[in-house]
Design a protein around this motif. Structure first.
Motif, PDB file in Angstrom:
ATOM      1  N   GLU A 106       0.842  -1.202   0.000  1.00 11.04           N
ATOM      2  CA  GLU A 106       0.000   0.000   0.000  1.00 11.04           C
ATOM      3  C   GLU A 106       0.871   1.243   0.000  1.00 11.04           C
ATOM      4  O   GLU A 106       0.609   2.207  -0.711  1.00 11.04           O
ATOM      5  CB  GLU A 106      -0.893   0.014   1.255  1.00 11.04           C
ATOM      6  N   GLY A 109       1.993   2.184  -3.205  1.00 13.21           N
ATOM      7  CA  GLY A 109       0.937   2.618  -4.124  1.00 13.21           C
ATOM      8  C   GLY A 109       0.553   1.557  -5.148  1.00 13.21           C
ATOM      9  O   GLY A 109       0.127   1.882  -6.262  1.00 13.21           O
ATOM     10  N   LYS A 111      -1.607  -1.448  -7.011  1.00  9.81           N
ATOM     11  CA  LYS A 111      -3.048  -1.607  -7.256  1.00  9.81           C
ATOM     12  C   LYS A 111      -3.621  -2.699  -6.344  1.00  9.81           C
ATOM     13  O   LYS A 111      -2.912  -3.622  -5.950  1.00  9.81           O
ATOM     14  CB  LYS A 111      -3.279  -2.007  -8.716  1.00  9.81           C
ATOM     15  N   ARG A 112      -4.922  -2.590  -6.086  1.00  5.03           N
ATOM     16  CA  ARG A 112      -5.536  -3.504  -5.102  1.00  5.03           C
ATOM     17  C   ARG A 112      -5.469  -4.967  -5.512  1.00  5.03           C
ATOM     18  O   ARG A 112      -5.196  -5.839  -4.695  1.00  5.03           O
ATOM     19  CB  ARG A 112      -6.991  -3.089  -4.847  1.00  5.03           C
TER      20      ARG A 112
ATOM     21  N   ASP B   3      -7.349   6.005  -7.086  1.00  6.19           N
ATOM     22  CA  ASP B   3      -7.086   4.896  -6.164  1.00  6.19           C
ATOM     23  C   ASP B   3      -6.400   5.410  -4.909  1.00  6.19           C
ATOM     24  O   ASP B   3      -6.750   5.033  -3.793  1.00  6.19           O
ATOM     25  CB  ASP B   3      -6.159   3.861  -6.833  1.00  6.19           C
ATOM     26  N   GLN B   4      -5.389   6.285  -5.131  1.00  3.47           N
ATOM     27  CA  GLN B   4      -4.612   6.810  -3.995  1.00  3.47           C
ATOM     28  C   GLN B   4      -5.484   7.681  -3.100  1.00  3.47           C
ATOM     29  O   GLN B   4      -5.367   7.625  -1.876  1.00  3.47           O
ATOM     30  CB  GLN B   4      -3.409   7.591  -4.498  1.00  3.47           C
ATOM     31  N   TYR B   7      -7.680   5.466  -1.138  1.00  2.00           N
ATOM     32  CA  TYR B   7      -6.867   4.825  -0.099  1.00  2.00           C
ATOM     33  C   TYR B   7      -6.617   5.799   1.059  1.00  2.00           C
ATOM     34  O   TYR B   7      -6.724   5.450   2.235  1.00  2.00           O
ATOM     35  CB  TYR B   7      -5.550   4.346  -0.699  1.00  2.00           C
ATOM     36  N   PHE B 217       3.454  10.624   2.671  1.00  2.00           N
ATOM     37  CA  PHE B 217       2.492   9.529   2.685  1.00  2.00           C
ATOM     38  C   PHE B 217       2.019   9.272   4.115  1.00  2.00           C
ATOM     39  O   PHE B 217       0.847   8.993   4.361  1.00  2.00           O
ATOM     40  CB  PHE B 217       3.161   8.274   2.106  1.00  2.00           C
TER      41      PHE B 217
END
Lengths: 222, 298
Positions: A106, A109, A111-112, B3-4, B7, B217
């Motif tokens: 994660e 970064g 992808k899931r 996506d980020q 998240y 992050f």
């Protein structure tokens, strides 16, 4: 892969050196034990290699890069290629095994779907793929350490640093853990394992770098 | 990218879910601090707006030595009305002055029996344009009028105005100082509350750093969390101060400022409400930044 040139580490100005004038090289794909009694400087050496500490003097090259001159903005990049395993596992108790192992991916970064796939493979590799949704405290010490190893290996690291990974485990579990390190090493990961467990070294003989009071006292291969 | 972002927000909400007590403490701290701030702002704002309302009644009264001839009066009026500050000039002759005085005395007006209109001076009542209704402009106009020796005396409530302006100045100064201290105290408490939440998650922060997370992050979800807590606290403060205003402050200010009815007492306008929410967000953000400096070290 790893070169140390005259590396010294002093935590305080006038105190005795934690590491004193270390010089050695470790080739890519090596498996090396860092051994010595408590306070010999094993953990300090590993900390220098993952940049948690800076050497007071000397240079360290990892994969051709001088990490002693590395700016703090480049440290995360170095750590993404380094797996680290601790004696106390350092797992997040409020997260499932899946979430613990997924953490480094994660951070990068990924992808899931890639994360799901890799985490499952990593946990399968350590024999815990049936406990994806369990929490660390529901597992034994040995199982927790296997999760920590899965977390370290899930990023396919170039180097695996382990600081007394079997210190809290009994012999049977220790043998299982060492098997995991050997497998990772067989896939090309350079392994540095700090331990004072002579029995382990006797059973799985590999190159040994012995430290005492921060000094290199022996560097021998079987 | 999306996506980020997803998240990031998942992490923020997970953090909040994992330590609801500490999160509520941070929100509560911001809410209490901003409610007190809003409460004092309401007092200052209302006194200021009433002051502005009162200043509309500022006018200059110039008393005459003797009643002028109509031609002379017209000449004066034209001269005064030509001044840029002046809105209107009204002449009050001695008869009119006596009549007003009598009506002001009411049932005691018989005290004036036997006195003629000559006991009171005629006067010119000069009202000022809206933007000139202040002491400086009044003094400018009076300065010009003094050149006419026939105008004996001037009254524009100078003592009252001076005292009132000094009081307003003190009130503004007090509000700024109090607001500064309140914000500083709130920031200190919020930063410490957020520090507690970070302390509870120091393992997570350490592991993040060890597996190669960049400082941003690690920090961004905590900054977002701080901002969210600040915003939530500010909304609560807005609700709390509205309740305080409706139930206590409005009546209190009506009594204190002797205004008729509560219509002149107002709540924060939408810009001030936005400012309060912005202050909450800023408090949460700065509180997080101060705490993160200590905890996130790569």
């Amino acid at each position: 892969m790893i070169h140390l040139y005259n590396v010294c580490k002093n935590y305080q100005k006038d105190a005795a050196s934690a590491l004193h004038n270390l010089n050695f090289k470790i080739a890519k794909g090596d498996f090396v034990y860092i051994t010595g009694p408590s306070g010999a400087g094993k953990s300090t050496l590993l900390k220098l290699l993952y940049c948690a500490e800076k050497p007071s003097r000397g240079q360290i090259l990892v994969n051709g890069k001088n990490i002693t001159r590395m700016g703090s903005s480049h440290i995360p990049q170095l750590r993404r290629h380094t797996g680290i395993v601790f004696q106390d596992f350092k797992l997040l108790d409020n997260r499932t095994l899946f979430e613990n192992v997924a953490f480094p991916l994660e951070v990068q970064g990924k992808k899931r779907f890639e994360i799901s796939n890799k985490v499952y493979q990593a946990l399968k590799h350590v024999g815990l793929h049936g406990k994806l949704q369990k929490y660390p405290l529901q597992l034994s010490g040995g199982e927790q350490q296997r999760v920590a190893i899965a977390r370290a290996l899930v990023v396919d690291p170039l180097i695996l640093l382990a600081d007394e990974p079997t210190g809290n485990l009994d012999l049977e579990v220790t043998l299982e853990i060492i098997e995991l390190f050997k497998k990772a090493n067989a896939r090309g990961t350079t392994v540095l394992l700090a331990t004072h467990d002579q029995e382990m070294i006797r059973r799985f003989p590999r190159r040994v770098i012995a430290l005492e009071n921060g000094q290199l006292v022996n560097d021998s291969a079987p | 990218m999306l996506d980020q972002l997803i998240y990031l927000f998942r992490r923020v909400f997970r953090n909040i879910r994992q330590s609801p007590v500490l999160c509520s403490a941070a929100v509560g701290t911001v809410a209490v601090a901003l409610t007190i701030l809003a409460f004092f702002s309401l007092i200052v704002i209302n006194i200021q707006s009433l002051a502005a309302h009162w200043s509309e009644e500022i006018q200059i009264v110039a008393y005459l030595e003797r009643e002028p001839s109509p031609a002379r009066l017209k000449q004066w009026r034209d001269g005064i009305e030509a001044m840029p500050e002046v809105a209107a000039v009204r002449y009050v002759n001695q008869q009119e002055a006596l009549r007003r005085f009598k009506s002001r005395l009411g049932s005691d007006s018989d005290l004036l029996e036997g006195f003629g209109a000559e006991i009171l001076p005629a006067s010119l009542e000069i009202s000022l344009r809206e933007q000139y209704r202040n002491r400086e402009s009044a003094e400018t106009v009076v300065g010009r009028l003094r050149q006419n020796p026939e105008l004996a005396e001037f009254n524009y409530g100078q003592d009252w105005l001076e005292r009132f302006e000094a009081f307003l100045e003190l009130l503004r100064f007090g509000a700024v100082v109090l607001g500064f201290f309140l914000l500083f105290a709130a920031l200190f408490i919020v930063a410490n509350t957020i520090k507690l939440t970070l302390y509870a998650r120091r393992d997570e922060l350490e592991i993040m750093a060890l597996v190669g997370a960049t400082p941003w992050f690690i920090k961004v979800p905590f900054l977002l969390e701080g901002a969210l807590q600040g915003a939530l606290g500010a909304f609560l403060a807005l609700g709390g101060s509205l309740a305080l205003f409706q139930f206590f402050l409005r009546q209190g200010l009506v009594a204190l400022l002797s205004v008729t009815g509560g219509d002149q007492i107002v709540f924060l306008d939408w810009q001030q409400q936005l400012l309060l929410i912005g202050t909450g967000i800023l408090l949460g953000l700065v509180g997080s930044v101060l705490s993160l400096r200590k905890f996130v070290r790569i």
